[in-house]
Scaffold this active site. Structure first.
Site, short mmCIF file in Angstrom:
data_model
loop_
_atom_site.label_atom_id
_atom_site.label_comp_id
_atom_site.label_asym_id
_atom_site.label_seq_id
_atom_site.Cartn_x
_atom_site.Cartn_y
_atom_site.Cartn_z
N LYS A 54 25.91 -18.20 16.65
CA LYS A 54 24.98 -17.77 15.80
C LYS A 54 23.78 -18.80 15.89
O LYS A 54 22.50 -18.35 16.09
CB LYS A 54 25.30 -17.41 14.25
CG LYS A 54 26.22 -16.43 14.03
CD LYS A 54 26.73 -16.38 12.69
CE LYS A 54 27.76 -15.31 12.53
NZ LYS A 54 28.54 -15.31 11.20
N GLN A 98 29.90 -18.72 6.26
CA GLN A 98 31.01 -18.31 7.31
C GLN A 98 32.28 -17.95 6.47
O GLN A 98 32.82 -18.94 5.97
CB GLN A 98 31.27 -19.19 8.44
CG GLN A 98 32.04 -18.40 9.58
CD GLN A 98 31.58 -17.13 10.18
OE1 GLN A 98 30.20 -17.32 10.93
NE2 GLN A 98 32.29 -16.24 10.46
N ASP A 121 23.55 -11.73 4.91
CA ASP A 121 24.76 -10.99 4.95
C ASP A 121 24.80 -9.57 4.12
O ASP A 121 25.56 -8.84 4.27
CB ASP A 121 26.04 -11.74 4.68
CG ASP A 121 26.81 -12.12 5.91
OD1 ASP A 121 26.59 -11.33 6.94
OD2 ASP A 121 27.51 -12.96 5.87
#
Ligand code: NDP
Length: 296
Positions: A54, A98, A121
């Site tokens: 990422k 994460q 997200d």
């Protein structure tokens, strides 16, 4: 008949290029450098790879990448203090913690702590609510990527029968909401659904987000349907680990009209959409128009 293979890797590259172009414009015209902060708790090897990838992808588009690593036994209060700092930092437009996190931490509480405007997200209840009520949400990356692939493949989705197998907050539910917004007739199937194969055979668009390797076979698919395989399952094969989807590609490809492969289908779109969401968040934070082709 053999289905068209939907090349998610190629389409993700075009999304990343759009992101990079938008980032360049934000920098040159407004002096804004979009920034994504990724927080990793512990040292799970798979999560470390995801976070590293990422970071690389973020920097490749010209955005700023901020990586924060915390030990596995970090107290919740320390993590929350970091999230509070990132929420208040104007150079950070997106925050991603994460998952999974160690068991002393609550994923729900972590998500609730993140500023919804920086929730790239799309997991915060405010964003889930905005999506469900037609508002300007941050949309969960994987379903957003699936929607982009479907629009590219089919154009208008209006009036189509869509079946989403899986009802998770991360994939199944937001996917169903997005398809409803596109005026599909949407069915959500799950582990208690009766005669799943028959339900799936009613679908013009079939999205599999189950987490069970190759469960959806050709018998579940209406001839000519578009099949989006979200599943990422690691199975042992010839002494090696291999990635397979929730769809049995070999039998499905003979029936479907178009299908995403695993790997190389939905997976690359998820990271591309994380980058897209970060640019969108940076535009919104600065009162600018949303980037075209990068939102739901
Ligand atoms: P979850 O485990 O949270 O949800 C799975 C869903 O599938 C549940 O709603 C469950 O139903 C349903 N289900 C399980 N077994 C069956 C069955 N036999 N018949 C019908 N439905 C069933 O998984 P996620 O939504 O997080 O992920 C789904 C898949 O997508 C996984 O393979 C995951 O690895 C992958 N994934 C891929 C991403 C990508 O970037 N490509 C990103 C995120 C996920 P119930 O609610 O009744 O238990």
């Amino acid at each position: 008949m053999s289905a068209t293979i939907i090349d998610g890797k190629a389409f993700a590259a075009t999304v990343r290029a759009r992101v990079a172009a938008h980032v360049a414009r934000l920098k040159s015209e407004y002096g804004i450098a979009p920034g994504l902060a990724v927080v990793l708790v512990g040292n799970d090897p798979a999560s470390e790879v995801y976070v590293r990838n990422k970071g690389i992808a973020t920097r490749e588009t010209g955005m700023q990448s901020f990586e924060h690593k915390l030990p596995a036994d970090v107290p919740a209060a320390t993590l929350y203090a970091l999230i509070d700092r990132l929420n208040a930092d104007p150079t950070v437009h997106g925050i991603l913690v994460q998952f999974p996190v160690p068991s002393q931490l609550s994923e729900a509480e972590i998500v609730a702590r993140i500023d919804p405007a920086k929730d790239v997200d799309g997991l915060h209840v405010l964003n889930a609510g905005l999506l469900a009520t037609g508002g300007r949400a941050m949309v969960s990356c994987t379903p957003l990527g699936c929607l982009m692939l479907l629009r590219d493949q089919l154009g208008s989705l209006s009036g189509m029968n869509a079946v989403v197998v899986g009802r998770s907050n991360l994939v199944g539910k937001p996917m169903a909401q997005l398809l409803l917004r596109e005026s599909c007739t949407v069915t959500i199937a799950h582990s208690r659904t009766r005669d799943l194969a028959a339900v799936c055979r009613g679908a013009d668009i079939l999205v599999a987000a189950v987490g069970r390797p190759r469960m959806i076979t050709g018998e579940f698919i209406k001839p000519g349907a578009t099949v989006i395989d979200v599943g990422i399952n690691r199975i042992a094969h010839d002494g090696k680990t291999r990635l397979v989807g929730d769809v049995d590609f070999a039998s499905a490809v003979a029936v479907a009209g178009a299908i995403t492969p695993v790997p190389g289908g939905v997976g690359p779109m998820t990271i591309a959409c994380l980058l897209a969401n970060t640019v969108t968040a940076a535009c919104r934070a600065n009162g600018l128009d949303e980037p075209e082709g990068l939102t739901a």
